[in-house]
Design a protein around this motif. Structure first.
Motif, PDB file in Angstrom:
ATOM      1  N   ARG A   1       0.652  -1.579   0.092  1.00  0.00           N
ATOM      2  CA  ARG A   1      -0.494  -0.122  -0.060  1.00  0.00           C
ATOM      3  C   ARG A   1       0.428   1.283  -0.539  1.00  0.00           C
ATOM      4  O   ARG A   1       0.222   2.800  -0.348  1.00  0.00           O
ATOM      5  CB  ARG A   1      -0.565   0.019   1.066  1.00  0.00           C
ATOM      6  CG  ARG A   1      -1.696  -1.303   1.161  1.00  0.00           C
ATOM      7  CD  ARG A   1      -2.821  -0.780   0.129  1.00  0.00           C
ATOM      8  NE  ARG A   1      -3.692  -1.999   0.019  1.00  0.00           N
ATOM      9  CZ  ARG A   1      -4.970  -2.062  -1.121  1.00  0.00           C
ATOM     10  NH1 ARG A   1      -4.362  -1.342  -2.240  1.00  0.00           N
ATOM     11  NH2 ARG A   1      -5.819  -3.503  -0.771  1.00  0.00           N
TER      12      ARG A   1
ATOM     13  N   LYS B   1      -3.758   2.045  -5.375  1.00  0.00           N
ATOM     14  CA  LYS B   1      -4.751   3.109  -5.241  1.00  0.00           C
ATOM     15  C   LYS B   1      -6.019   2.903  -6.148  1.00  0.00           C
ATOM     16  O   LYS B   1      -6.820   3.199  -6.342  1.00  0.00           O
ATOM     17  CB  LYS B   1      -4.328   4.823  -5.733  1.00  0.00           C
ATOM     18  CG  LYS B   1      -3.408   5.711  -4.704  1.00  0.00           C
ATOM     19  CD  LYS B   1      -3.103   6.897  -5.601  1.00  0.00           C
ATOM     20  CE  LYS B   1      -2.699   7.326  -4.234  1.00  0.00           C
ATOM     21  NZ  LYS B   1      -2.450   8.957  -4.429  1.00  0.00           N
TER      22      LYS B   1
ATOM     23  N   TYR C   1      -6.461  -0.237  -7.636  1.00  0.00           N
ATOM     24  CA  TYR C   1      -7.512  -1.219  -6.783  1.00  0.00           C
ATOM     25  C   TYR C   1      -8.415  -0.360  -5.656  1.00  0.00           C
ATOM     26  O   TYR C   1      -9.702  -0.920  -5.277  1.00  0.00           O
ATOM     27  CB  TYR C   1      -6.539  -2.261  -6.113  1.00  0.00           C
ATOM     28  CG  TYR C   1      -5.855  -3.007  -6.770  1.00  0.00           C
ATOM     29  CD1 TYR C   1      -5.219  -2.980  -8.102  1.00  0.00           C
ATOM     30  CD2 TYR C   1      -6.467  -4.757  -6.471  1.00  0.00           C
ATOM     31  CE1 TYR C   1      -5.090  -4.089  -8.917  1.00  0.00           C
ATOM     32  CE2 TYR C   1      -6.421  -5.806  -7.635  1.00  0.00           C
ATOM     33  CZ  TYR C   1      -5.176  -5.621  -8.546  1.00  0.00           C
ATOM     34  OH  TYR C   1      -5.450  -6.134  -9.620  1.00  0.00           O
ATOM     35  N   ASP C   2      -8.295   0.339  -4.731  1.00  0.00           N
ATOM     36  CA  ASP C   2      -8.757   0.984  -3.632  1.00  0.00           C
ATOM     37  C   ASP C   2      -9.584   0.931  -4.256  1.00  0.00           C
ATOM     38  O   ASP C   2     -11.244   1.505  -4.058  1.00  0.00           O
ATOM     39  CB  ASP C   2      -8.151   1.510  -2.568  1.00  0.00           C
ATOM     40  CG  ASP C   2      -6.822   1.129  -1.906  1.00  0.00           C
ATOM     41  OD1 ASP C   2      -7.003  -0.476  -2.023  1.00  0.00           O
ATOM     42  OD2 ASP C   2      -5.950   1.708  -0.929  1.00  0.00           O
ATOM     43  N   LYS C   3      -9.790   1.987  -5.477  1.00  0.00           N
ATOM     44  CA  LYS C   3     -10.567   2.978  -6.335  1.00  0.00           C
ATOM     45  C   LYS C   3     -11.878   2.113  -5.904  1.00  0.00           C
ATOM     46  O   LYS C   3     -13.261   2.513  -6.377  1.00  0.00           O
ATOM     47  CB  LYS C   3     -10.327   3.942  -7.494  1.00  0.00           C
ATOM     48  CG  LYS C   3     -10.970   5.064  -7.754  1.00  0.00           C
ATOM     49  CD  LYS C   3     -10.663   5.397  -9.371  1.00  0.00           C
ATOM     50  CE  LYS C   3     -11.396   5.274 -10.115  1.00  0.00           C
ATOM     51  NZ  LYS C   3     -11.203   6.652 -11.309  1.00  0.00           N
TER      52      LYS C   3
ATOM     53  N   ARG D   1     -13.408   0.532  -3.734  1.00  0.00           N
ATOM     54  CA  ARG D   1     -14.802   1.296  -3.247  1.00  0.00           C
ATOM     55  C   ARG D   1     -15.920   1.925  -3.635  1.00  0.00           C
ATOM     56  O   ARG D   1     -17.479   1.948  -3.547  1.00  0.00           O
ATOM     57  CB  ARG D   1     -14.548   2.905  -2.720  1.00  0.00           C
ATOM     58  CG  ARG D   1     -13.440   2.819  -1.198  1.00  0.00           C
ATOM     59  CD  ARG D   1     -13.355   4.321  -1.216  1.00  0.00           C
ATOM     60  NE  ARG D   1     -11.920   3.822  -1.032  1.00  0.00           N
ATOM     61  CZ  ARG D   1     -10.422   4.255  -1.193  1.00  0.00           C
ATOM     62  NH1 ARG D   1     -11.070   5.285  -3.160  1.00  0.00           N
ATOM     63  NH2 ARG D   1      -9.505   4.816  -1.313  1.00  0.00           N
TER      64      ARG D   1
END
Length: 73
Positions: free
Chosen positions: A27, A47, A49-51, A54
Protein backbone atom coordinates in the motif's frame (compact mmCIF):
# COMPACT_ATOMS: atom_id res chain seq x y z
CA UNK A 1 -36.16 -0.34 -10.90
CA UNK A 2 -35.61 -3.76 -9.38
CA UNK A 3 -33.74 -4.92 -12.50
CA UNK A 4 -31.49 -1.85 -12.45
CA UNK A 5 -30.67 -2.53 -8.79
CA UNK A 6 -29.89 -6.16 -9.58
CA UNK A 7 -27.57 -5.13 -12.43
CA UNK A 8 -25.79 -2.68 -10.11
CA UNK A 9 -25.39 -5.47 -7.53
CA UNK A 10 -23.86 -7.78 -10.12
CA UNK A 11 -21.46 -5.06 -11.32
CA UNK A 12 -20.51 -4.23 -7.74
CA UNK A 13 -19.93 -7.87 -6.81
CA UNK A 14 -17.74 -8.39 -9.86
CA UNK A 15 -15.76 -5.25 -9.06
CA UNK A 16 -15.19 -6.40 -5.48
CA UNK A 17 -14.26 -9.87 -6.71
CA UNK A 18 -11.68 -8.39 -9.08
CA UNK A 19 -10.31 -5.51 -7.00
CA UNK A 20 -11.40 -6.16 -3.41
CA UNK A 21 -8.60 -8.48 -2.39
CA UNK A 22 -5.56 -7.58 -4.47
CA UNK A 23 -2.62 -9.91 -4.56
CA UNK A 24 0.40 -8.83 -2.54
CA UNK A 25 0.38 -5.12 -3.25
CA UNK A 26 2.32 -2.86 -0.95
CA UNK A 27 0.00 0.00 0.00
CA UNK A 28 2.97 2.33 0.46
CA UNK A 29 4.62 1.38 -2.84
CA UNK A 30 7.46 -0.57 -1.24
CA UNK A 31 9.01 -3.34 -3.26
CA UNK A 32 9.37 -6.68 -1.55
CA UNK A 33 12.83 -7.41 -2.94
CA UNK A 34 14.56 -4.09 -2.37
CA UNK A 35 14.51 -2.68 1.16
CA UNK A 36 13.65 0.99 1.84
CA UNK A 37 12.79 1.85 -1.75
CA UNK A 38 9.38 2.99 -2.96
CA UNK A 39 7.90 2.04 -6.30
CA UNK A 40 5.52 4.64 -7.71
CA UNK A 41 3.90 2.15 -10.09
CA UNK A 42 3.06 -0.20 -7.21
CA UNK A 43 1.56 2.66 -5.19
CA UNK A 44 -0.54 3.74 -8.19
CA UNK A 45 -1.74 0.16 -8.65
CA UNK A 46 -2.80 -0.01 -5.00
CA UNK A 47 -4.70 3.29 -5.36
CA UNK A 48 -6.49 1.97 -8.44
CA UNK A 49 -7.47 -1.25 -6.63
CA UNK A 50 -8.75 0.73 -3.65
CA UNK A 51 -10.78 3.02 -5.91
CA UNK A 52 -12.47 0.16 -7.76
CA UNK A 53 -13.15 -1.69 -4.50
CA UNK A 54 -14.95 1.42 -3.16
CA UNK A 55 -16.90 1.74 -6.41
CA UNK A 56 -17.92 -1.92 -6.13
CA UNK A 57 -19.16 -1.51 -2.57
CA UNK A 58 -21.05 1.65 -3.56
CA UNK A 59 -22.71 -0.17 -6.45
CA UNK A 60 -23.77 -2.98 -4.14
CA UNK A 61 -25.31 -0.61 -1.62
CA UNK A 62 -27.08 1.46 -4.29
CA UNK A 63 -28.34 -1.69 -5.98
CA UNK A 64 -29.80 -3.03 -2.75
CA UNK A 65 -31.40 0.36 -2.02
CA UNK A 66 -33.01 0.43 -5.47
CA UNK A 67 -34.37 -3.07 -4.93
CA UNK A 68 -35.73 -2.03 -1.54
CA UNK A 69 -37.38 1.10 -2.97
CA UNK A 70 -38.93 -0.93 -5.80
CA UNK A 71 -40.79 -3.02 -3.20
CA UNK A 72 -42.64 0.09 -2.01
CA UNK A 73 -43.41 1.56 -5.43
Amino acid sequence: MNSIGLCMDIAGALSIWKFGLPEQISREGHQFIVIEEKDGAEAAKAKRYDKFARVGISLLVLGFLLQLVSDFI
